[in-house]
Design a protein around this motif. Sequence first.
Motif, PDB file in Angstrom:
ATOM      1  N   GLU A  48       2.600  -8.657  12.914  1.00 40.68           N
ATOM      2  CA  GLU A  48       2.192  -7.667  11.920  1.00 40.68           C
ATOM      3  C   GLU A  48       0.731  -7.841  11.515  1.00 40.68           C
ATOM      4  OE1 GLU A  48       6.126  -7.949  12.633  1.00 40.68           O
ATOM      5  OE2 GLU A  48       5.132  -9.583  11.558  1.00 40.68           O
ATOM      6  N   GLU A  49       0.272  -9.089  11.428  1.00 42.53           N
ATOM      7  CA  GLU A  49      -1.135  -9.348  11.126  1.00 42.53           C
ATOM      8  C   GLU A  49      -2.021  -8.780  12.235  1.00 42.53           C
ATOM      9  OE1 GLU A  49      -3.351 -13.183   9.545  1.00 42.53           O
ATOM     10  OE2 GLU A  49      -2.759 -13.433  11.644  1.00 42.53           O
ATOM     11  N   ALA A  81      -6.040  -3.204   6.170  1.00 42.77           N
ATOM     12  CA  ALA A  81      -4.737  -2.616   6.471  1.00 42.77           C
ATOM     13  C   ALA A  81      -3.666  -3.605   6.046  1.00 42.77           C
ATOM     14  CB  ALA A  81      -4.607  -2.307   7.964  1.00 42.77           C
ATOM     15  N   ALA A  82      -2.649  -3.092   5.388  1.00 42.76           N
ATOM     16  CA  ALA A  82      -1.506  -3.911   4.978  1.00 42.76           C
ATOM     17  C   ALA A  82      -0.273  -3.352   5.686  1.00 42.76           C
ATOM     18  CB  ALA A  82      -1.322  -3.858   3.463  1.00 42.76           C
ATOM     19  N   VAL A  83       0.249  -4.118   6.629  1.00 49.71           N
ATOM     20  CA  VAL A  83       1.416  -3.696   7.415  1.00 49.71           C
ATOM     21  C   VAL A  83       2.663  -4.321   6.800  1.00 49.71           C
ATOM     22  CG1 VAL A  83       2.526  -3.895   9.675  1.00 49.71           C
ATOM     23  CG2 VAL A  83       0.109  -3.292   9.520  1.00 49.71           C
ATOM     24  N   THR A  84       3.636  -3.473   6.509  1.00 48.89           N
ATOM     25  CA  THR A  84       4.872  -3.913   5.866  1.00 48.89           C
ATOM     26  C   THR A  84       5.994  -4.033   6.890  1.00 48.89           C
ATOM     27  OG1 THR A  84       4.220  -2.802   3.830  1.00 48.89           O
ATOM     28  CG2 THR A  84       6.557  -3.357   4.056  1.00 48.89           C
ATOM     29  N   THR A  95       7.551  -0.555   8.475  1.00 43.89           N
ATOM     30  CA  THR A  95       7.776   0.686   7.743  1.00 43.89           C
ATOM     31  C   THR A  95       6.501   1.343   7.236  1.00 43.89           C
ATOM     32  OG1 THR A  95       8.116  -0.562   5.697  1.00 43.89           O
ATOM     33  CG2 THR A  95      10.084   0.003   6.995  1.00 43.89           C
ATOM     34  N   ARG A  96       5.398   0.589   7.211  1.00 45.59           N
ATOM     35  CA  ARG A  96       4.204   1.167   6.613  1.00 45.59           C
ATOM     36  C   ARG A  96       2.951   0.423   7.057  1.00 45.59           C
ATOM     37  NH1 ARG A  96       2.664   1.378   0.232  1.00 45.59           N
ATOM     38  NH2 ARG A  96       1.444   3.267   0.368  1.00 45.59           N
ATOM     39  N   SER A  97       1.882   1.181   7.208  1.00 45.41           N
ATOM     40  CA  SER A  97       0.552   0.613   7.348  1.00 45.41           C
ATOM     41  C   SER A  97      -0.320   1.302   6.310  1.00 45.41           C
ATOM     42  CB  SER A  97      -0.019   0.816   8.749  1.00 45.41           C
ATOM     43  OG  SER A  97      -1.300   0.212   8.849  1.00 45.41           O
TER      44      SER A  97
END
Length: 142
Positions: A48-49, A81-84, A95-97
């Motif tokens: 995800e990172e 960017a924060a990836v969930t 579910t989200r970026s």
Amino acid sequence: MTVNRASARYEGFGKDGKGAITTKSGVLSAQPYGFGTRFEGQPGTNPEELIAAAHAACFTMALSFGLARAGYAGDTLETSAAVTLEQQDGGFTITRSALTLTGKVPGISADEFAAIAGEAEKNCPVSKLLNCEITLEHSLEA
């Protein structure tokens, strides 16, 4: 057309396994990853990172090209960017970026900046790849 490569090796299985990621460019060379780096904050990276880094980089580059096409000379664009990753249906799903952009673009209005950024978000190749909600918050510095 360009083709880029990376590889992953995982020794052991499940929580006890340990992996390493290597990229063709050598930027990542046997970079550790595993359960601990993904869920427990241990040193190393996780998928995800790497997706967050790719999304921030791709979007920012697409925006810089969009601004250049619109006739603006560059100053600074910064995106995070924060990836969930969430547990769903017995597995995990991205579910989200969430993209957060700060730009310094002399002579541009806030509305035009928002419009060009919105187009970049929709059209960068990584945005097109992701099958999740993508959000964009932006601010323009004087």
